[in-house]
Scaffold this motif. Structure first.
Motif, PDB file in Angstrom:
ATOM      1  N   ARG A 190       0.827  -1.210   0.000  1.00 19.37           N
ATOM      2  CA  ARG A 190       0.000   0.000   0.000  1.00 19.37           C
ATOM      3  C   ARG A 190       0.865   1.265   0.000  1.00 19.37           C
ATOM      4  O   ARG A 190       0.401   2.349  -0.329  1.00 19.37           O
ATOM      5  N   GLY A 191       2.131   1.112   0.357  1.00 17.98           N
ATOM      6  CA  GLY A 191       3.041   2.259   0.336  1.00 17.98           C
ATOM      7  C   GLY A 191       3.147   3.004   1.637  1.00 17.98           C
ATOM      8  O   GLY A 191       3.777   4.060   1.701  1.00 17.98           O
ATOM      9  N   VAL A 192       2.568   2.459   2.724  1.00 13.11           N
ATOM     10  CA  VAL A 192       2.618   3.155   4.011  1.00 13.11           C
ATOM     11  C   VAL A 192       3.706   2.597   4.911  1.00 13.11           C
ATOM     12  O   VAL A 192       4.075   3.220   5.914  1.00 13.11           O
ATOM     13  N   LEU A 193       4.234   1.419   4.570  1.00 13.62           N
ATOM     14  CA  LEU A 193       5.358   0.845   5.291  1.00 13.62           C
ATOM     15  C   LEU A 193       6.476   0.544   4.300  1.00 13.62           C
ATOM     16  O   LEU A 193       6.243   0.430   3.099  1.00 13.62           O
ATOM     17  N   ARG A 194       7.686   0.392   4.851  1.00 14.23           N
ATOM     18  CA  ARG A 194       8.811  -0.035   4.029  1.00 14.23           C
ATOM     19  C   ARG A 194       9.595  -1.090   4.796  1.00 14.23           C
ATOM     20  O   ARG A 194       9.574  -1.125   6.036  1.00 14.23           O
ATOM     21  N   VAL A 195      10.285  -1.927   4.053  1.00 13.99           N
ATOM     22  CA  VAL A 195      11.068  -2.994   4.669  1.00 13.99           C
ATOM     23  C   VAL A 195      12.461  -2.469   4.975  1.00 13.99           C
ATOM     24  O   VAL A 195      13.102  -1.822   4.143  1.00 13.99           O
ATOM     25  N   VAL A 196      12.937  -2.747   6.191  1.00 14.82           N
ATOM     26  CA  VAL A 196      14.282  -2.356   6.603  1.00 14.82           C
ATOM     27  C   VAL A 196      15.035  -3.643   6.963  1.00 14.82           C
ATOM     28  O   VAL A 196      14.539  -4.455   7.751  1.00 14.82           O
ATOM     29  N   GLU A 197      16.213  -3.829   6.383  1.00 12.15           N
ATOM     30  CA  GLU A 197      17.007  -5.030   6.652  1.00 12.15           C
ATOM     31  C   GLU A 197      18.265  -4.642   7.403  1.00 12.15           C
ATOM     32  O   GLU A 197      19.040  -3.786   6.963  1.00 12.15           O
ATOM     33  N   THR A 198      18.455  -5.249   8.569  1.00  9.58           N
ATOM     34  CA  THR A 198      19.623  -4.980   9.398  1.00  9.58           C
ATOM     35  C   THR A 198      20.218  -6.313   9.845  1.00  9.58           C
ATOM     36  O   THR A 198      19.538  -7.098  10.518  1.00  9.58           O
ATOM     37  N   ALA A 199      21.454  -6.533   9.465  1.00 14.01           N
ATOM     38  CA  ALA A 199      22.164  -7.773   9.831  1.00 14.01           C
ATOM     39  C   ALA A 199      21.351  -8.999   9.457  1.00 14.01           C
ATOM     40  O   ALA A 199      21.255  -9.965  10.230  1.00 14.01           O
ATOM     41  N   GLY A 200      20.752  -8.955   8.288  1.00  9.10           N
ATOM     42  CA  GLY A 200      20.002 -10.108   7.808  1.00  9.10           C
ATOM     43  C   GLY A 200      18.614 -10.249   8.401  1.00  9.10           C
ATOM     44  O   GLY A 200      17.888 -11.196   8.078  1.00  9.10           O
ATOM     45  N   GLN A 201      18.229  -9.328   9.272  1.00  6.53           N
ATOM     46  CA  GLN A 201      16.907  -9.378   9.904  1.00  6.53           C
ATOM     47  C   GLN A 201      15.985  -8.344   9.253  1.00  6.53           C
ATOM     48  O   GLN A 201      16.382  -7.199   9.048  1.00  6.53           O
ATOM     49  N   HIS A 202      14.758  -8.779   8.963  1.00  7.83           N
ATOM     50  CA  HIS A 202      13.782  -7.869   8.371  1.00  7.83           C
ATOM     51  C   HIS A 202      12.926  -7.215   9.462  1.00  7.83           C
ATOM     52  O   HIS A 202      12.509  -7.872  10.421  1.00  7.83           O
ATOM     53  N   SER A 203      12.707  -5.937   9.286  1.00 13.91           N
ATOM     54  CA  SER A 203      11.751  -5.225  10.132  1.00 13.91           C
ATOM     55  C   SER A 203      10.994  -4.254   9.242  1.00 13.91           C
ATOM     56  O   SER A 203      11.316  -4.087   8.058  1.00 13.91           O
ATOM     57  N   TYR A 204      10.008  -3.615   9.811  1.00 12.97           N
ATOM     58  CA  TYR A 204       9.139  -2.737   9.036  1.00 12.97           C
ATOM     59  C   TYR A 204       9.076  -1.367   9.714  1.00 12.97           C
ATOM     60  O   TYR A 204       9.083  -1.259  10.945  1.00 12.97           O
TER      61      TYR A 204
END
Length: 206
Positions: free
Chosen positions: A53-67
């Protein structure tokens, strides 16, 4: 499903514009929702839908995904939560943008801005009328003149001649001027002499 995702988005927004959530923390946020049994798999799907929907984005840190809230969504959230500068036109526009009732200081600022613009409009219209429809500083017609008058006695100091050197001459005197009282031809010579005396009355040099 849409209502559940909207609830999840609101819960993430409640964490702050820079907060990051994982599927596990998203599931915990849903524990206080009308869907308290939401698990990690369902939370993951809802997070993915919010990314689409464009209201969140994926953030990857040390191989871990968060939003995290997207840049646009975070900016909008900050704008919504930042108190407007009440009593200013910026505050008035904030009310309009956020669709909130304008406070009295902002209404006053809006009225004063309107009056100032109306006064400027009238002044501009008046200037155009004075300049015959043109804007800017009016152009003055040039007046032919000679630097030195050829008539004998024009410019003679009154101290040197208590009577007019020539018939029709006028006496030019400006109180407080360093320019002596002089006789001039009536017309341009007298005007120029008066201007010179007025300049020297305020300390100007000529």
């Amino acid at each position: 499903m849409s209502a559940r995702r909207d609830f999840l988005l609101a819960a993430i927004q409640g964490q702050g514009p820079a907060a990051r959530v994982s599927t596990a923390s998203a599931a915990r946020l849903m524990a206080a929702s009308p869907w308290p049994t939401t698990g990690r798999n369902t939370a993951r799907k809802d997070l993915g839908a919010l990314v689409a929907r464009g209201v969140l984005r994926v953030v990857e840190t040390a191989g871990q995904h968060s939003y995290q809230l997207s840049t646009k969504e975070a900016t909008t959230m900050v704008a919504r939560t930042t108190p407007p500068e009440h009593g200013t036109m910026r505050g008035w526009r904030s009310h309009r943008r956020l669709k909130t009732p304008a406070c009295e200081p902002c209404l006053t600022a809006r009225r004063e801005d309107g009056r100032a613009k109306e006064a400027a409009r009238r002044a501009s219209a008046g200037q155009q009328a004075w300049n015959q429809g043109m804007v800017g500083a009016p152009k003055l017609a040039s007046t032919p003149r000679t630097e030195q008058c050829s008539v004998e006695g024009c410019g003679t100091a009154h101290a040197d001649s208590v009577v007019a050197p020539q018939p029709g001459m006028v006496l030019v005197a400006v109180p407080g001027s360093r320019e002596p009282v002089r006789w001039y031809c009536a017309g341009w010579c007298a005007v120029r002499g008066a201007a010179l005396a007025e300049v020297r009355a305020i300390g100007g040099a000529a």
